[in-house]
Scaffold this motif. Sequence first.
Motif, PDB file in Angstrom:
ATOM      1  N   ASP A  20     -57.474 -19.841  -2.402  1.00 23.86           N
ATOM      2  CA  ASP A  20     -56.982 -19.256  -3.651  1.00 23.86           C
ATOM      3  C   ASP A  20     -57.487 -19.981  -4.899  1.00 23.86           C
ATOM      4  OD1 ASP A  20     -55.622 -21.633  -3.381  1.00 23.86           O
ATOM      5  OD2 ASP A  20     -53.684 -20.822  -4.033  1.00 23.86           O
ATOM      6  N   SER A  32     -57.788 -24.013   1.819  1.00 19.17           N
ATOM      7  CA  SER A  32     -57.302 -23.161   0.735  1.00 19.17           C
ATOM      8  C   SER A  32     -58.335 -22.099   0.369  1.00 19.17           C
ATOM      9  CB  SER A  32     -56.976 -24.003  -0.501  1.00 19.17           C
ATOM     10  OG  SER A  32     -55.921 -24.913  -0.231  1.00 19.17           O
ATOM     11  N   ARG A  75     -52.633 -23.196  -5.648  1.00 24.95           N
ATOM     12  CA  ARG A  75     -53.173 -23.118  -7.008  1.00 24.95           C
ATOM     13  C   ARG A  75     -52.096 -22.853  -8.056  1.00 24.95           C
ATOM     14  NH1 ARG A  75     -54.161 -23.916 -11.171  1.00 24.95           N
ATOM     15  NH2 ARG A  75     -55.846 -23.277 -12.559  1.00 24.95           N
ATOM     16  N   ASN A 103     -53.401 -23.425  -0.323  1.00 28.98           N
ATOM     17  CA  ASN A 103     -53.178 -22.332  -1.269  1.00 28.98           C
ATOM     18  C   ASN A 103     -52.045 -22.643  -2.247  1.00 28.98           C
ATOM     19  OD1 ASN A 103     -55.267 -20.856  -0.182  1.00 28.98           O
ATOM     20  ND2 ASN A 103     -53.966 -19.437   0.963  1.00 28.98           N
TER      21      ASN A 103
END
Length: 374
Positions: free
Chosen positions: A85, A83, A55, A53
């Motif tokens: 996101d 992840s 991003r 996560n």
Amino acid sequence: METLFWLSTLLLVYTYAGYPALIFALSRLKPAETRAPDPAAWPDITVVMAAYNERSRIERKLNDLRTHGYPGVLKIIVVSDGSTDGTSEWLATQADVRLLSFAERHGKPHALNRALEMVDTPIVVFNDVRQVLDAYALQLLVARLLQPGIGAVSGELAHFDPQTRTAASIGLYWRYEKWIRAAESRFHATVGATGALYAIRREDFVTLAEDAILDDFELPMEIVRSGKRVVFESGAILFDELQTDIGGERKRKVRTLTGNYQAMARHPWMFSPRQNPVWLQFISHKVLRLVAPYAMVLTLLASLALARHLAFFSFVALVQLAFYGAAVLGIVLPALRSSRLISFAAVFVELNAAAVMAFYRYVSGRVEVRWEKT
């Protein structure tokens, strides 16, 4: 009781002052280390990053690497570890990134193991997403790694100006740690590496256990065991923010020390002077730090028991109680941490308490390889 007091006190003095002074003195017996010369031809390298996560930060990180200016071929492998996101989807659009994406989160060792199966360059640089690299960090790591006898090179984690007194105290601890590591490096080798930035040869990678917590401890120690040095390159800098509260640093420290217990239990050879080339550093820097909290308790109890007989022990007991009282005030009443002494006492006690919490977590089986950001 008096013998117990002096033994526990000497252990604390050696751990926090004696060993740093000793390793510094020993390091002065070795030639000063100068900047490694640039190679005639820069080898291809692969930067490996595990991301969960990320991003909001991965684009900045990739732009940082792309504009770094490493003179040789620089390849990038990112493992998106569960992840949710949009990290994986965005990375899939980047032509110069080799992406490994897992729908389920496994943890960093699994990510590194899978990434190394894809590496086709002689040198690997392990890097975290969060930090920003100095312009010449990669060159300095690689040039140093190419020197004879060196098997791993650790970068230096530098922090932006602290925003709170607590952050300043944590920063003091980090400067103390880096000073010790620099001395260990000059003497022979450090015990572990900076996990956010270190370089090894691909051939020296040892597959990690899938639940290993500290790749930056286990891998460098295996390299040292093979007869190569693990060194600290102070010029290879990456920048990060300090924790601004004790809770975040405690969480990070508990995880790290739990990883120490895990690694020591799995690799008993570390305790053997015959098998561990950095036995002195390992015992003094790693093992005794885990013992120190119990020595603190014994020193206090022994001095209290002896206080009724000798004024000296009464004074020592009062000093300890005042210090621990200041620490408790700093922990319970955050507003008081603006005081340098209270902030230092709180951070020191918290970091030692983390060793006790880590031991409990390890023996109770509460070992979690997946790291939650602080």
